[in-house]
Every structure is written in C-alpha cells, then in structure tokens.
Design a protein around this motif. Structure first.
Motif: not given
Length: 540
Positions: A152-158, A265-271
């Motif tokens: 679902g994207g790289w945000a959480c892995a990052q 905020k947007s980073t936290a949501i994406q993660v």
C-alpha cells in the motif's frame, strides 16, 4: 527459458492494454495487464500484498494508443522495450544500492559477534517499497539488523525502518542509562547516542516527523523508568516483542490525534493506512534473536563438517501457507467467520501477510475508520493522501491483524557462518537452501559437487550433457564481491541449468516500471557474516 521469457514479455507488451486502478490510489495499486480483445470499459486488477475484494476489482482504461500516459505515468508499448543491456549496464543497476560494512572485532566493550555485513536492494515498484536498517547498540550490547517490506505504498516501511531499532535498543537499556537520557532531555543537554547507524547514501528519513518520533520514544522510555521491573533492561526477546507492539500502537495513535502541522498529519495518516512486514535480528555474543511479523525471512547458513552448506530457518512465514498461523487467526474470531477470515489465501480475501505494522483498515473499528477519513474528506485531504473510503469484506469482529512478532533464539556455534535476512521478493525467486549454498560457495570460493550417483551413470548422452552443464554452472566464478548482490543476480538471472543467463538477467532488469512488478517484486537482502571464533571452546 530466457528466450521464452523474453518472447512472453514482448507478446504481453504488444497485445495487452495497461491500466491503473481507477477508484483506488496509485500507492495501493499495481499495474494490471488485460488482453486488448476484452471489453475495455472495465478490467480486473491484481495486487501483490494488498488488493480489494473481487467485487471491487474494477479498473477503467483510457483510449487505446501506441503509447499511453495515465496520471502522469508513461506506459510502455512494444516499440518502447529494449532488453539489450550490456554487462556494464547490468552491473551498474545491480550494484547501485549495495552496501558493505566491516565491523571492528573489538569495540571497546567486548568482542563483536559480527565480522561484517553486506546488503543490497533492487526495486520493482516505483518508488521501492522495501526498506532496510542496520545499527550497533551503544547503550547495550549487540547489533540490530532489519528488513521491511511495505505494501500500500512505502510510507509505513519507511517509518518502521527509522523507528523500530530505537524502540528495541531503548527497551534493552538499563534504568540508569534511561535516567541519563531523561536528564539530558530535561536540561537541554546533548543526549548520549543510542545507536550507531550504518546508512546507505540513498537512505533518507522523515525529517519533518523527527520531533514527533523523538517525543513518542521519550514517552516510551519514561514509562520504562516508571516500571519497577525494568532494572537492568529487558532481554533481547522481550525488548523485540515490546518494541514491535509499542511502535505499532504509536503509529495507530499518531493517525488519530490532531496536528497543527499539515505535513506531519498527512505523514502519520499515510503511515497508518499503509502497512509493512518486518524481520529484525539482534546479534550478540550470546546468540541470535530473530523477531518476525509477516513474510520476510531469516535463514542461518551452516557449514557442515564435510564442507557442505545447509540452511537453518530462524523465522516462519506468516501467510496462508502456514497452517498454524491461519488457525491462530481463526481462533480469534467467532466460528461463524471460519470460512471468511482467510479466503483466496489472503486475510479477508485482501491482505497476503497475516501479521503487519500499520494496516489500520484491518485493526480499527469501522466507525473509527469512517470518522478519520471523513475528517480528511471534509478538509479536502483525502485525494491528496491517495486514500479512499473502503472497508474489507466480512469486516465483522475487528481487529483481524496484529504485529505480535514470532521470536526465535539460536545459540551461536562454530559452524554458523552467516545470517541472511530477505524480503519476500528474494524468497519468491530462491529457496532457503539455494540461497545458503550461493552465499556459502561465494564465501569459501569452493564449489562442492556431489559424486555421480549410480543412476546418473546410466543416463543417456543428452541427459549426461544436461548434468554436465548444471555442474559447470555451479563452478562458475562469482561476478560480485558483495554477497547480497551475488544473491540478487542469481535470483533473477539463473537459467535452465542453474547457469547465469545474461539474456534473462538483462530482460528482468530492463523491464520498464509499468511491467516490472508483473514479473518480480522489490528485493532486499542483508547478509551478516558471523564471528564463529566466539563459539569455539576457548571462548566459552
């Protein structure tokens, strides 16, 4: 085999219309190829780790043309494809992310259990959804290594790759070291370093969220200070278990609290709405502890007395092929859901790994999800974050997913030579035994051949020729000094007889970004070479 692969790719590229998932964001979707002879109003989509239910697998295609662009992304046609990569180009692609780090045998606190480690990554997604981490614990003992496979994207892995090793190291720190950290924070003094990181020059951090991450790490160590049981710090297995669960809880919390900073905020949501699996190893003089959640894998390379190599798994894949894991999840829900919890080899028919960070769509209540997404929608942020209102099918008794790691301990022995950590993109192409053999022979420079068996002596001339080709392939000299690069080269370039096929490797590496994910996944491999002298009797 390489010729058939090449022809297959060309045929698919010329006869298929490439589309993107229209109602879901790009970061949740992979490109899907659909025969152009089919009706082009709706098409099915296929995902790797994350996809929608079958009733929602619909795509809309644009008008057919020689080369198309959708959402700013160029789609390939037959005329665009060029698989004629030179050896220099192949080496440049394979080696661009490789890393080699030698570790001092004595670091001032004691002998190191690690001699060196070598790591590499090769992306299939754009951008790469895999991450890796490596660090030495400075306030406690041992080294930490991790590989992280995002979906679902790289945000959480990052985020997890940046934070998980800190949570683990803090949990292992004794109370007096935590008190020193807290005093420094209170009085604005420089904080003693917790980890010595080993970063590749291409690695990056969420700098905008650094202050938030530090604040929540501080809350974590403050709670440890308040605990009467902490004392000398947690043992590695307890620290790993606590760190996995605590970080996932913080990721969930951060997505729910308001922020004045829109980017934070947007980073936290994406993660939180993305996800990732993780496999982390703590390597110390007392042995190796591996914590795994998902379908990354840790494998120990063991050299037997006769010089041959064997693989000892230090983790279990958490997917539908693991019957015990499926039963564990079914036991957490009413008997009426036994046929819907895991369907089509996926959690609720959607998610392939059965343990993961993030993925709050499988953890939060339906009401909480709708509330968070509605607040974003009212502010016009939903589209910009590539999020959308969606609930998995048969979502009746959440949570369906957790990140509780399965922890394995192995006491080091003289014959234990190296540890391989890899994301599932590696293991999709190589078995554990084959990976260990490749690294073992790369390490020793000796390619062992089993004696010709009585049955092999009865082979016909053509069959004997095939046997000789396979044996010759095993004796080929290595092209890479980096062991992880050696693994990736063989994972993608091994031909029909076990030989390295230049044409096959060039084809796999030259695939444009809109085709690459159909044929391979992101690959991350880290090879940790162990100081086996520590396990010999005179060191006991």
């Amino acid at each position: 085999m390489s010729g058939r692969l090449y022809a297959s790719i060309l045929q698919r590229a010329s006869s298929y219309t490439l589309t993107l998932f229209a109602t879901a964001p790009i970061q949740y979707a992979h490109l899907v190829a659909v025969p152009s002879s089919q009706p082009r109003s709706v098409h099915r989509c296929h995902f790797s780790s994350w996809h929608t239910s079958r009733s929602d697998q619909l795509c809309s295609s644009g008008e057919e043309s020689g080369s198309g662009s959708q959402n700013g992304r160029q789609l390939s046609t037959r005329q665009d494809l060029d698989f004629q990569l030179s050896q220099v180009q192949i080496n440049g692609i394979l080696r661009s992310n490789e890393q080699t780090v030698s570790v001092p045998e004595f670091d001032g606190r004691g002998l190191s259990a690690v001699r060196k480690f070598e790591s590499n990554q090769l992306a299939a997604n754009t951008p790469n959804e895999d991450r890796r981490s490596a660090a030495t614990c400075l306030q406690s003992k041992g080294m930490l290594f991790g590989v992280f496979d995002g979906h679902g994207g790289w945000a959480c892995a990052q985020a997890v790759s940046e934070r998980l090793l800190y949570y683990t190291a803090v949990a292992m720190m004794p109370k007096h070291s935590l008190e020193e950290l807290e005093k420094c924070m209170e009085h604005g003094r420089p904080v003693p370093p917790i980890l010595q990181w080993y970063k590749h020059h291409a690695d990056f951090n969420y700098r905008e969220s650094a202050s938030l991450y530090i604040d929540h790490l501080r809350v974590f160590w403050q709670e440890l200070l308040d605990s009467e049981e902490h004392g000398e710090g947690m043992s590695p297995p307890d620290a790993l278990d606590c760190a996995f669960k605590r970080l996932d809880a913080d990721i969930s919390l951060e997505a729910q609290v308001p922020f004045s900073n829109d980017l934070m905020k947007s980073t936290a949501i994406q993660v939180a709405f993305a996800g990732c699996t993780a496999c982390v190893a703590h390597v110390g003089t007392d042995g190796i502890h591996v914590a795994n959640a998902g379908d990354c894998r840790a494998v120990l390379g063991v050299q037997e007395e006769d010089g041959s190599w064997s693989a000892l798994p230090l983790s279990q894949d958490h997917n539908s092929q693991n019957e015990a894991e499926v039963e564990r999840i079914k036991a957490q829900h009413p008997p009426s859901e036994k046929d819907t919890v895991v369907t089509d080899d996926r959690l609720l028919g959607v998610l392939m790994p059965l343990r993961a960070f993030g993925d709050v769509r499988f953890k939060w209540s339906r009401e909480l999800q709708e509330s968070i997404l509605a607040s974003l929608e009212s502010g016009g942020d939903l589209d910009s974050l590539n999020l959308y209102q969606y609930t998995p099918p048969n979502y009746l008794t959440p949570p369906y997913l957790d990140v509780a790691p399965e922890i394995t301990y192995h006491k080091l022995r003289p014959q234990d030579r190296f540890l391989i950590l890899g994301t599932d993109g590696l293991w999709d192409e190589l078995g554990s035994e084959e990976a260990v053999r490749l690294i073992g022979e790369h390490l020793s420079g000796i390619h062992l051949q089993a004696p010709v068996s009585p049955s092999e002596r009865q082979l016909k001339l053509g069959q004997m020729h095939e046997l000789l080709l396979k044996r010759q392939a095993r004796a080929s000299p290595a092209l890479d000094t980096n062991a992880a690069t050696h693994l990736i080269r063989h994972a993608l370039g091994t031909g029909e007889y076990g030989d390295l096929c230049q044409e096959r490797l060039a084809t796999m590496l030259a695939l444009p970004e809109d085709l690459a994910r159909m044929y391979r996944d992101d690959i991350t491999a880290t090879v940790v070479f162990l100081n086996s002298d520590l396990a010999k009797p005179h060191h006991s």
